[in-house]
Design a protein around this motif. Structure first.
Motif, short mmCIF file in Angstrom:
data_model
loop_
_atom_site.label_atom_id
_atom_site.label_comp_id
_atom_site.label_asym_id
_atom_site.label_seq_id
_atom_site.Cartn_x
_atom_site.Cartn_y
_atom_site.Cartn_z
N LEU A 145 0.82 -1.20 0.00
CA LEU A 145 0.00 0.00 0.00
C LEU A 145 0.86 1.26 0.00
O LEU A 145 0.56 2.23 -0.70
CB LEU A 145 -0.93 -0.01 1.23
CG LEU A 145 -1.95 1.14 1.32
CD1 LEU A 145 -2.84 1.15 0.09
CD2 LEU A 145 -2.78 0.99 2.59
N GLN A 146 1.96 1.25 0.74
CA GLN A 146 2.85 2.40 0.77
C GLN A 146 3.44 2.66 -0.62
O GLN A 146 3.57 3.81 -1.06
CB GLN A 146 3.96 2.19 1.79
CG GLN A 146 3.48 2.26 3.23
CD GLN A 146 4.59 1.98 4.22
OE1 GLN A 146 5.67 1.51 3.86
NE2 GLN A 146 4.32 2.27 5.49
N ARG A 147 3.82 1.59 -1.33
CA ARG A 147 4.36 1.78 -2.68
C ARG A 147 3.31 2.36 -3.62
O ARG A 147 3.62 3.24 -4.45
CB ARG A 147 4.86 0.43 -3.23
CG ARG A 147 6.11 -0.10 -2.54
CD ARG A 147 6.73 -1.25 -3.32
NE ARG A 147 5.84 -2.40 -3.46
CZ ARG A 147 5.76 -3.40 -2.57
NH1 ARG A 147 6.51 -3.36 -1.45
NH2 ARG A 147 4.95 -4.41 -2.77
N MET A 148 2.08 1.88 -3.50
CA MET A 148 1.03 2.40 -4.38
C MET A 148 0.71 3.86 -4.07
O MET A 148 0.54 4.68 -4.98
CB MET A 148 -0.23 1.55 -4.23
CG MET A 148 -0.07 0.12 -4.73
SD MET A 148 0.39 0.04 -6.48
CE MET A 148 -1.11 0.63 -7.26
N LEU A 149 0.67 4.21 -2.81
CA LEU A 149 0.37 5.59 -2.44
C LEU A 149 1.50 6.52 -2.83
O LEU A 149 1.28 7.71 -3.13
CB LEU A 149 0.08 5.68 -0.93
CG LEU A 149 -1.14 4.91 -0.43
CD1 LEU A 149 -1.33 5.15 1.06
CD2 LEU A 149 -2.39 5.28 -1.20
N ALA A 150 2.71 6.01 -2.83
CA ALA A 150 3.87 6.84 -3.18
C ALA A 150 3.85 7.26 -4.64
O ALA A 150 4.56 8.20 -5.03
CB ALA A 150 5.16 6.09 -2.87
N THR A 151 3.04 6.60 -5.47
CA THR A 151 2.97 6.99 -6.87
C THR A 151 2.28 8.33 -7.06
O THR A 151 2.41 8.95 -8.12
CB THR A 151 2.20 5.93 -7.68
OG1 THR A 151 0.83 5.90 -7.24
CG2 THR A 151 2.83 4.55 -7.51
N ARG B 202 -0.89 8.73 -7.35
CA ARG B 202 -2.14 8.57 -8.11
C ARG B 202 -3.38 8.51 -7.22
O ARG B 202 -4.50 8.60 -7.73
CB ARG B 202 -2.07 7.30 -8.98
CG ARG B 202 -1.00 7.34 -10.05
CD ARG B 202 -1.25 6.29 -11.13
NE ARG B 202 -1.21 4.94 -10.60
CZ ARG B 202 -0.12 4.16 -10.60
NH1 ARG B 202 1.03 4.65 -11.06
NH2 ARG B 202 -0.16 2.93 -10.14
N TYR B 203 -3.17 8.34 -5.93
CA TYR B 203 -4.32 8.16 -5.02
C TYR B 203 -4.21 9.13 -3.84
O TYR B 203 -4.12 8.71 -2.68
CB TYR B 203 -4.36 6.72 -4.52
CG TYR B 203 -4.13 5.70 -5.60
CD1 TYR B 203 -5.13 5.39 -6.51
CD2 TYR B 203 -2.90 5.06 -5.74
CE1 TYR B 203 -4.93 4.45 -7.52
CE2 TYR B 203 -2.68 4.13 -6.74
CZ TYR B 203 -3.70 3.83 -7.63
OH TYR B 203 -3.48 2.92 -8.62
N PRO B 204 -4.21 10.44 -4.09
CA PRO B 204 -3.96 11.40 -3.01
C PRO B 204 -5.03 11.40 -1.92
O PRO B 204 -4.71 11.56 -0.74
CB PRO B 204 -3.91 12.75 -3.74
CG PRO B 204 -4.69 12.53 -5.01
CD PRO B 204 -4.42 11.12 -5.39
N THR B 205 -6.28 11.20 -2.30
CA THR B 205 -7.34 11.22 -1.29
C THR B 205 -7.28 9.96 -0.44
O THR B 205 -7.46 10.01 0.79
CB THR B 205 -8.72 11.36 -1.95
OG1 THR B 205 -8.72 12.48 -2.82
CG2 THR B 205 -9.80 11.55 -0.89
N VAL B 206 -7.02 8.82 -1.07
CA VAL B 206 -6.85 7.58 -0.31
C VAL B 206 -5.67 7.71 0.64
O VAL B 206 -5.72 7.27 1.79
CB VAL B 206 -6.66 6.38 -1.26
CG1 VAL B 206 -6.32 5.12 -0.46
CG2 VAL B 206 -7.92 6.16 -2.08
N ALA B 207 -4.60 8.35 0.17
CA ALA B 207 -3.43 8.55 1.01
C ALA B 207 -3.77 9.37 2.24
O ALA B 207 -3.32 9.06 3.36
CB ALA B 207 -2.31 9.22 0.22
N ARG B 208 -4.57 10.41 2.06
CA ARG B 208 -4.97 11.23 3.20
C ARG B 208 -5.78 10.40 4.19
O ARG B 208 -5.61 10.53 5.41
CB ARG B 208 -5.80 12.42 2.73
CG ARG B 208 -5.00 13.51 2.03
CD ARG B 208 -5.91 14.62 1.54
NE ARG B 208 -6.71 15.14 2.65
CZ ARG B 208 -7.91 15.71 2.50
NH1 ARG B 208 -8.47 15.77 1.30
NH2 ARG B 208 -8.56 16.17 3.55
#
Length: 232
Positions: free
Chosen positions: A187-193, A195-201
């Motif tokens: 999940l950290q690798r995917m958020l680091a892209t 592409r998913y800023p709201t999910v990251a928040r």
């Protein structure tokens, strides 16, 4: 004739006396241990120490048995005492329903499947509807129907999700912490892209509430939304 209106069979001279309440209690114990898929007349009869055919004097099919079981759970929910105001009454009923469902997980599987018409289910429905009818934004019967529908939809969905998570944790032997540890790096690798800023928040900054807090918070939010609509 519905099981609620059909008289109990006449007592017979037998080593083990039966009635519908006793059968329902035994069925609940079996369902608590084995789930609804493991519920059978044979297991209930064994729990009671009687022959399976004796049960058919009291319930004619599985649907009637489930009706009795469900209403026995509603009897516990219906024990709610008077609360100070409509909102406190609704919250108390909702929390009692959740507590009953967590004790009897199969109960959540039957929420929303069909109307529950036993005397205790009707008592809970009456108490809920009577309380909601006093909310300021509930002005007529249409408002009351929509409000009840939204509240019951939330309740069924919330309980099924929580119980599904509990069942999954038991079946896999993986609790939330272990699941997060296993999937966290991905999940950290995917958020680091990016592409998913709201999910990251949500993941990084969102409050991580436990099940009790989540249910309480979401229930309050739903109740606010359906009973205090702007412009109502």
């Amino acid at each position: 004739m519905p099981v609620w209106e059909r008289p109990e069979p006449q007592p017979r001279a037998a080593p083990v006396p039966l009635n519908r309440a006793k059968i329902a209690a035994a069925a609940i114990r079996v369902a608590d241990e084995h789930g609804l898929d493991g519920l059978s007349v044979r297991k209930i009869a064994k729990e009671l120490g009687v022959g399976p055919m004796r049960l058919y004097d009291y319930v004619v099919n599985r649907s009637e048995l489930l009706d009795l079981m469900v209403d026995a759970v509603y009897a516990r929910i219906a024990e709610a005492g008077p609360q100070p105001g409509w909102r406190a009454t609704v919250l108390d009923i909702m929390h009692r329903t959740r507590a009953a469902a967590l004790d009897h997980e199969w109960f959540a599987d039957l929420l929303g499947a069909r109307p529950h018409l036993g005397p205790h289910a009707l008592a809970v429905g009456e108490a809920t509807a009577a309380a909601l009818s006093q909310a300021p934004a509930v002005r007529d019967i249409d408002d009351l129907q929509r409000t009840l529908g939204a509240l019951n939809a939330f309740l069924a969905g919330a309980l099924r999700r929580e119980i599904t998570e509990r069942r999954t944790a038991r079946a896999t032997g993986t609790d939330l912490s272990a699941w997060q540890a296993a999937h966290g790096p991905y999940l950290q690798r995917m958020l680091a892209t990016g592409r998913y800023p709201t999910v990251a928040r949500l993941v990084v900054d969102g409050a991580h509430l436990d099940a009790d807090e989540t249910f309480r918070h979401n229930l309050t939010t739903v109740l606010d939304g359906i009973t205090e609509r702007e412009g109502a």
